[in-house]
Design an enzyme around this catalytic site. Structure first.
Site, mmCIF file in Angstrom:
data_model
loop_
_atom_site.group_PDB
_atom_site.id
_atom_site.type_symbol
_atom_site.label_atom_id
_atom_site.label_comp_id
_atom_site.label_asym_id
_atom_site.label_seq_id
_atom_site.Cartn_x
_atom_site.Cartn_y
_atom_site.Cartn_z
ATOM 1 N N ASP A 31 8.626 -2.291 11.182
ATOM 2 C CA ASP A 31 7.448 -1.771 10.625
ATOM 3 C C ASP A 31 6.565 -1.572 11.934
ATOM 4 O OD1 ASP A 31 7.157 -1.561 7.880
ATOM 5 O OD2 ASP A 31 7.568 -3.554 7.845
ATOM 6 N N ASP A 171 9.699 0.249 -0.702
ATOM 7 C CA ASP A 171 9.118 -0.555 0.411
ATOM 8 C C ASP A 171 7.639 -1.219 0.074
ATOM 9 O OD1 ASP A 171 8.650 -1.793 2.983
ATOM 10 O OD2 ASP A 171 7.907 -0.091 3.989
#
Ligand code: DX5
Ligand code: ZN
Length: 216
Positions: A31, A171
């Site tokens: 991320d 996710d």
């Protein structure tokens, strides 16, 4: 497939944390956050380059940044295998998706929970991955939002209807409890951070999620 999201890992011990999941995870989900598109600031291409030297697993960069085009060349050079950008961060993702593919990487679009799935359907021919977020982008450890499930079903239907090979990632909030519903809805890749890296036994947690994927 299982993606291990390092957002919840011990970042000072990253290579060792990745080793713990290598037997179970199919990819490492990274991320990248810029303190603008989302409040946190995380990591970027230099860490991807370091990880590249420590694992053979595919590295998937999930860009939660404004102006994602500024990172594509550096991520390619760092050895990223896939780059997904938030569709909300760009006016027209088409050219950037083309640039990502042109650099030899899988190109993807990520959708925040509020973003209608139709935004991604318009671009299905231009992507290899769609990342359907089940939490607000920015933080690990949030509860799973089941509004993502109809989106996954809609994506699956369109991908099959058009004969495409796009992978659907789910996710955020993925756990042993929420994983089966995601797979049933048609997700290909479960991405989990907290459920893996905050578990008392990281390797075992990854293996258990992987077993759920395989049973589906
Ligand atoms: C959220 C990130 C997710 C996050 C998931 O902005 O895109 O990848 O790491 O964390 P968990 O699995 O804890 O919800
Ligand atoms: Zn992510």
């Amino acid at each position: 497939m299982l993606g291990a999201s390092i957002l919840a890992a011990d970042l000072a011990d990253l290579a060792a944390q990745v080793k713990l999941v290598e037997g179970a995870a199919d990819l490492i989900h990274i991320d990248v956050m810029d303190a603008r598109f989302v409040p946190p600031l995380t990591i970027g291409p230099p860490v991807v380059a370091s990880l590249r030297r420590r694992t053979a697993l595919p590295l998937h960069a999930h860009l939660q940044v404004e102006e994602p085009e500024r990172l594509v060349d550096d991520l390619a050079e760092a050895g990223a295998d896939a780059v997904s950008l938030q569709i909300e961060a760009v006016e027209d993702p088409g050219p950037l998706l083309g640039k990502v593919r042109g650099a030899g990487m899988r190109a993807g679009l990520a959708l925040a929970p509020e973003t209608p799935v139709e935004r991604a359907l318009e671009h299905l021919e231009e992507v290899d991955d769609v990342v359907a977020l089940a939490v607000a982008p920015g933080f690990a450890g949030q509860p799973f939002r089941s509004e993502v499930l109809p989106k996954i079903r809609a994506l699956r239907k369109e991908i099959e209807g058009r004969g495409l090979e796009v992978r659907i990632h789910v996710d955020g909030g993925v756990s042993e409890a929420t994983a089966p519903g995601c797979l049933q809805a048609g997700a290909d890749v479960l991405v989990a951070a907290t459920a893996i890296f905050h578990a008392p036994d990281v390797a075992e947690a990854a293996r258990r999620l992987r077993a759920i994927v395989e049973a589906a």
